[in-house]
Design a protein around this motif. Sequence first.
Motif, PDB file in Angstrom:
ATOM      1  N   PHE A 160     -21.265  20.057  -3.564  1.00 45.82           N
ATOM      2  CA  PHE A 160     -20.982  21.189  -2.688  1.00 45.82           C
ATOM      3  C   PHE A 160     -20.468  20.701  -1.332  1.00 45.82           C
ATOM      4  N   CYS A 161     -21.131  19.703  -0.765  1.00 49.35           N
ATOM      5  CA  CYS A 161     -20.726  19.174   0.534  1.00 49.35           C
ATOM      6  C   CYS A 161     -19.291  18.651   0.496  1.00 49.35           C
ATOM      7  N   GLN A 162     -18.953  17.937  -0.564  1.00 47.59           N
ATOM      8  CA  GLN A 162     -17.596  17.391  -0.666  1.00 47.59           C
ATOM      9  C   GLN A 162     -16.569  18.499  -0.821  1.00 47.59           C
ATOM     10  N   GLY A 163     -16.886  19.516  -1.626  1.00 45.66           N
ATOM     11  CA  GLY A 163     -15.959  20.629  -1.808  1.00 45.66           C
ATOM     12  C   GLY A 163     -15.719  21.382  -0.516  1.00 45.66           C
ATOM     13  N   LEU A 164     -16.769  21.605   0.252  1.00 43.33           N
ATOM     14  CA  LEU A 164     -16.636  22.305   1.526  1.00 43.33           C
ATOM     15  C   LEU A 164     -15.816  21.478   2.509  1.00 43.33           C
ATOM     16  N   HIS A 165     -16.063  20.175   2.544  1.00 46.64           N
ATOM     17  CA  HIS A 165     -15.280  19.284   3.413  1.00 46.64           C
ATOM     18  C   HIS A 165     -13.795  19.351   3.051  1.00 46.64           C
ATOM     19  N   ASN A 166     -13.482  19.292   1.763  1.00 50.42           N
ATOM     20  CA  ASN A 166     -12.087  19.328   1.330  1.00 50.42           C
ATOM     21  C   ASN A 166     -11.428  20.658   1.713  1.00 50.42           C
ATOM     22  N   HIS A 167     -12.172  21.749   1.553  1.00 52.69           N
ATOM     23  CA  HIS A 167     -11.634  23.071   1.876  1.00 52.69           C
ATOM     24  C   HIS A 167     -11.304  23.172   3.365  1.00 52.69           C
ATOM     25  N   HIS A 168     -12.223  22.767   4.216  1.00 53.28           N
ATOM     26  CA  HIS A 168     -11.997  22.876   5.651  1.00 53.28           C
ATOM     27  C   HIS A 168     -10.899  21.918   6.118  1.00 53.28           C
ATOM     28  N   THR A 169     -10.834  20.743   5.525  1.00 56.16           N
ATOM     29  CA  THR A 169      -9.764  19.811   5.876  1.00 56.16           C
ATOM     30  C   THR A 169      -8.406  20.408   5.528  1.00 56.16           C
ATOM     31  N   GLY A 170      -8.319  21.051   4.350  1.00 60.97           N
ATOM     32  CA  GLY A 170      -7.069  21.689   3.956  1.00 60.97           C
ATOM     33  C   GLY A 170      -6.660  22.798   4.911  1.00 60.97           C
ATOM     34  N   GLU A 171      -7.628  23.576   5.376  1.00 61.14           N
ATOM     35  CA  GLU A 171      -7.317  24.638   6.336  1.00 61.14           C
ATOM     36  C   GLU A 171      -6.849  24.045   7.669  1.00 61.14           C
ATOM     37  N   ASP A 172      -7.564  23.026   8.160  1.00 63.09           N
ATOM     38  CA  ASP A 172      -7.217  22.432   9.447  1.00 63.09           C
ATOM     39  C   ASP A 172      -5.815  21.823   9.437  1.00 63.09           C
ATOM     40  N   LEU A 173      -5.451  21.182   8.330  1.00 66.87           N
ATOM     41  CA  LEU A 173      -4.176  20.471   8.267  1.00 66.87           C
ATOM     42  C   LEU A 173      -3.033  21.314   7.729  1.00 66.87           C
ATOM     43  N   GLY A 174      -3.350  22.355   6.952  1.00 66.45           N
ATOM     44  CA  GLY A 174      -2.304  23.134   6.313  1.00 66.45           C
ATOM     45  C   GLY A 174      -2.175  24.550   6.838  1.00 66.45           C
ATOM     46  N   MET A 175      -3.164  25.382   6.573  1.00 64.66           N
ATOM     47  CA  MET A 175      -3.063  26.803   6.905  1.00 64.66           C
ATOM     48  C   MET A 175      -3.048  27.073   8.403  1.00 64.66           C
ATOM     49  N   PHE A 176      -3.966  26.454   9.158  1.00 65.40           N
ATOM     50  CA  PHE A 176      -4.103  26.790  10.572  1.00 65.40           C
ATOM     51  C   PHE A 176      -2.836  26.477  11.385  1.00 65.40           C
ATOM     52  N   PRO A 177      -2.195  25.312  11.189  1.00 72.53           N
ATOM     53  CA  PRO A 177      -0.958  25.066  11.951  1.00 72.53           C
ATOM     54  C   PRO A 177       0.142  26.084  11.654  1.00 72.53           C
ATOM     55  N   VAL A 178       0.257  26.515  10.402  1.00 68.70           N
ATOM     56  CA  VAL A 178       1.270  27.515  10.055  1.00 68.70           C
ATOM     57  C   VAL A 178       0.983  28.838  10.753  1.00 68.70           C
ATOM     58  N   LEU A 179      -0.273  29.268  10.711  1.00 66.81           N
ATOM     59  CA  LEU A 179      -0.642  30.522  11.362  1.00 66.81           C
ATOM     60  C   LEU A 179      -0.491  30.431  12.878  1.00 66.81           C
ATOM     61  N   ALA A 180      -0.790  29.263  13.445  1.00 70.80           N
ATOM     62  CA  ALA A 180      -0.651  29.093  14.895  1.00 70.80           C
ATOM     63  C   ALA A 180       0.803  29.240  15.333  1.00 70.80           C
ATOM     64  N   ASP A 181       1.730  28.722  14.542  1.00 67.12           N
ATOM     65  CA  ASP A 181       3.149  28.848  14.871  1.00 67.12           C
ATOM     66  C   ASP A 181       3.632  30.287  14.725  1.00 67.12           C
ATOM     67  N   ARG A 182       3.136  30.964  13.715  1.00 64.23           N
ATOM     68  CA  ARG A 182       3.622  32.310  13.421  1.00 64.23           C
ATOM     69  C   ARG A 182       2.957  33.362  14.290  1.00 64.23           C
ATOM     70  N   TYR A 183       1.686  33.149  14.641  1.00 60.60           N
ATOM     71  CA  TYR A 183       0.930  34.148  15.402  1.00 60.60           C
ATOM     72  C   TYR A 183       0.277  33.486  16.619  1.00 60.60           C
ATOM     73  N   PRO A 184       1.019  33.308  17.709  1.00 64.47           N
ATOM     74  CA  PRO A 184       0.436  32.663  18.904  1.00 64.47           C
ATOM     75  C   PRO A 184      -0.799  33.390  19.433  1.00 64.47           C
ATOM     76  N   ASP A 185      -0.869  34.705  19.253  1.00 67.03           N
ATOM     77  CA  ASP A 185      -2.024  35.448  19.759  1.00 67.03           C
ATOM     78  C   ASP A 185      -3.312  35.096  19.013  1.00 67.03           C
ATOM     79  N   ALA A 186      -3.169  34.455  17.859  1.00 66.92           N
ATOM     80  CA  ALA A 186      -4.353  34.085  17.075  1.00 66.92           C
ATOM     81  C   ALA A 186      -4.962  32.767  17.530  1.00 66.92           C
TER      82      ALA A 186
END
Length: 279
Positions: free
Chosen positions: A189-215
């Motif tokens: 469980f710990c490893q799966g959660l780590h992988n999920h959050h790492t993917g968000e930090d490196l993938g999803m969050f930068p895309v959303l930050a560029d598209r939605y500065p207010d976020a």
Amino acid sequence: MPNPFNEPIIEEFRANKGRVGGYFEGARLILLTTTGARTGTPHTTPVGYLPDGDGRVLVIASAGGADRHPHWYTNLLAHPHVTIDSGAFTYEARAVVLQGEERDRAFARAVEADPGWAEYQQKTERVIPVVALHEIAQDGPPNINAGSMGEAIKVVHDAFRRELALIRQEMSAGTSTLGAQLRVNCLTFCQGLHNHHTGEDLGMFPVLADRYPDAAPALARLRHEHERIAELVEELRRTVTAENADPATARAEVERLTAELEAHLTYEEEQLIPLLAAA
């Protein structure tokens, strides 16, 4: 030919992204699709599994203690390439039958977690096989069982919620020692959660930050929460891997993680799902 017992379970599993009631309620369950040894056609079977870390899960060919191996087992002997539906994800895997001491250790872990496996073994003279299903790495993002990115977040989060609820239940029902399989469940469980959050930090969050500065404030808070949860995960990891690990301490760490993770998941869904729906 469809199995009249399995078909309703398969339908419910797929409709509810891994949640089922009845006999399998509260069990760790996957849909295992094998290729027929004689027919060459795909066959899907709901089977219980054990987390095992390192990108693999274990399944046990008990057949309820029958003297013949289940069909899914004979199928994967002929065709080791299988498909797994975990509720949240669908992926390809390679089946490897464990042998000798490795099989015995894995089966002992299963029995420690659920004595029913030992009862099945007592019913039959065959040695019940244990099979490791190794996920086959693929290019690109994982195949999430969802129709949109917003739904994908909820599906993955709910899978974490279910697994953590199972671990809490296992902790509450435990003895004065921390069982080997329970340790593996926690670490997986710990490893799966780590992988999920790492993917968000490196993938999803930068895309959303560029598209939605207010976020930006919400994304900053989510990153900070990831760091906090990583600290709790590491503390749980240290607790369950310690020599003579104390179950009470482990339960306390799981409760701390549960409280903060649930608040984080809820906030993330509130903030990100509308953005992804708009995108």
